[in-house]
Enzyme design. Structure first.
Site, PDB file in Angstrom:
ATOM      1  N   CYS A 137       0.835  -1.209   0.000  1.00  0.00           N
ATOM      2  CA  CYS A 137       0.000   0.000   0.000  1.00  0.00           C
ATOM      3  C   CYS A 137       0.866   1.254   0.000  1.00  0.00           C
ATOM      4  O   CYS A 137       1.345   1.686   1.050  1.00  0.00           O
ATOM      5  CB  CYS A 137      -0.928  -0.012   1.213  1.00  0.00           C
ATOM      6  SG  CYS A 137      -1.963   1.460   1.321  1.00  0.00           S
ATOM      7  N   CYS A 140      -0.429   4.119   2.083  1.00  0.00           N
ATOM      8  CA  CYS A 140      -0.252   3.957   3.535  1.00  0.00           C
ATOM      9  C   CYS A 140       1.214   4.188   3.924  1.00  0.00           C
ATOM     10  O   CYS A 140       1.500   4.816   4.935  1.00  0.00           O
ATOM     11  CB  CYS A 140      -0.620   2.542   3.988  1.00  0.00           C
ATOM     12  SG  CYS A 140      -2.102   1.876   3.263  1.00  0.00           S
ATOM     13  N   ASP A 141       2.137   3.657   3.128  1.00  0.00           N
ATOM     14  CA  ASP A 141       3.536   3.591   3.555  1.00  0.00           C
ATOM     15  C   ASP A 141       4.504   4.454   2.737  1.00  0.00           C
ATOM     16  O   ASP A 141       5.683   4.562   3.102  1.00  0.00           O
ATOM     17  CB  ASP A 141       4.027   2.134   3.496  1.00  0.00           C
ATOM     18  CG  ASP A 141       3.230   1.231   4.425  1.00  0.00           C
ATOM     19  OD1 ASP A 141       2.744   1.737   5.444  1.00  0.00           O
ATOM     20  OD2 ASP A 141       3.086   0.030   4.124  1.00  0.00           O
TER      21      ASP A 141
END
Ligand code: FAD
Ligand code: NAP
Length: 324
Positions: A137, A140-141
């Site tokens: 992701c 997300c990261d």
């Protein structure tokens, strides 16, 4: 203490399919319960720009869209539950689902909207370096790789979007694909090829994620060229696996018919499973379209069919009572 929650319509999953079913179900007076699962709001909560959900001229954000859908579902009377279903009894209506804290959810009808989860390559180092340089992701990261070198693996819409997104953080993004053409939509491909910060490595498979699980984390990837068989190594700080998603149907194995890929089977053109009163909608039953708008559409269909199922059953029961 474990509690039993009863409803006319139990919905498992809170992505576009589950929440659309909830909006229609609530407005039809079925007082639905939505069990949200580990990813409240579903897959769109891990993306940023959404440009193809109808009704919005300007780009909207996936997490915002899902918050609005949830607010709409609650506004019309849906009960949202922070729980994940770990077991299910489909032997007859009411269908009984068990949450991970022991709560029981009983639904006269059941709408399965458990969507899909990220697939992994399954090669050495991937699992060991998960969260230490390997991710599924970018939204997300990606932030953790500011100024660093990253790669994205895959050739679909997700991979291309992830690569484009990562250019916000990283000056050096490489897309690694196993073939010599992408399956992503043309508009996304055009943006990718026009971006100076993205390189593409064609015809390469990943053999291994290399790094130190204790210290430095991921340092690189071993690759093989699918045309020549030549092996190579690419150094990188972060690797984003974006090779698609698999349907979340483990709960229903041996309980409902599914295809070879694990997608729930429904009567063509409907969300009806082989068990009367159980409906499946969204990515969990659709391996072809897999879009937010199609998930929402089949969620709507599931709620309409659930309402018809209950109306027919209530009518039959009332007739039996009148004739007795
Ligand atoms: P999902 O969104 O997958 O939701 C599944 C839900 O089920 C989740 O809430 C999960 O918590 C829940 N669940 C699963 N198992 C359980 C359980 N055991 N108990 C309780 N709950 C459970 N589509 C577009 O149209 N436009 C886009 O721009 C777009 N961008 C995307 C970007 C990315 C990175 C990804 C991954 C997908 C994108 N898609 C896009 C596809 C879109 O997100 C999906 O088609 C859509 O979310 C499917 O909706 P769904 O409701 O079927 O399932
Ligand atoms: P996808 O379309 O299934 O693409 C998966 C990609 O990963 C393919 O290019 C595939 O290669 C590659 N791949 C699969 N297994 C692999 C393996 N073991 N090793 C190496 N490569 C592998 O998945 P997706 O991109 O996640 O998209 C899923 C759905 O969501 C699609 O319907 C898509 O349209 C939708 N979506 C839409 C948007 C949008 O509308 N903006 C954004 C994201 C996702 P091959 O090409 O060789 O098969």
């Amino acid at each position: 203490m474990a509690t039993t929650h009863k409803t006319r319509m139990l919905i498992i999953g809170s992505g576009p399919a589950g929440l659309s079913a909830a909006i229609y179900g609530a407005r039809a007076g079925m007082e639905p319960i939505v069990v949200q699962g580990l990813q409240p709001g579903g897959q769109l909560t891990i993306t940023t720009d959404v440009e193809n959900y109808p009704g919005f001229r300007d780009v909207i954000q996936g997490p915002w869209l899902m918050q609005e859908m949830q607010a709409q579902a609650e506004h019309v009377g849906t009960r949202m539950m922070w729980d994940t279903i770990v077991d299910i009894d489909l032997s007859g209506s009411p269908f009984r689902a068990t949450g991970d804290g022991g709560d029981i959810y009983e639904g006269d009808t059941l709408v399965i909207a458990t969507g899909a989860q990220a697939k992994w390559l399954g090669v050495p180092g991937e699992q060991e370096l998960g969260g230490k340089g390997v991710s599924a992701c970018a939204t997300c990261d990606g932030f953790f790789y500011r100024g660093k070198k990253v790669v994205v693996i895959g050739g679909g819409n997700t991979a291309v979007e992830e690569a484009l997104y990562l250019t916000n953080h990283s000056p050096d993004v490489t897309l690694i694909h196993r073939r010599d053409s992408l399956r992503a939509e043309k508009i996304l491909q055009d943006r990718l090829f026009a971006h100076k910060g993205i390189k593409v490595l064609w015809n390469k498979t990943v053999d291994r994620f290399v790094g130190d699980t204790g210290g430095a984390g991921l340092t690189g990837l071993d690759l093989t060229d699918t045309e020549t068989g030549e092996t190579s190594h690419i150094e990188t700080d972060g690797a984003f696996v974006a090779i698609g998603h698999a349907p979340a149907t483990e709960l229903f194995r041996d309980k409902l018919p599914m295809d070879a890929g694990g997608y729930l089977l429904v009567e063509p053109g409907t969300p009806r499973t082989s068990v009367p009163g159980i409906f499946a909608c969204g990515d969990v039953m659709d391996h072809v379209y897999r879009q937010a708008v199609t998930a929402a559409g089949t969620g709507c269909m599931a709620a309409l069919d659930a309402e018809r199922f209950l109306a027919a059953r209530d009518f039959a029961n009332a007739k039996d009572v009148a004739e007795a």
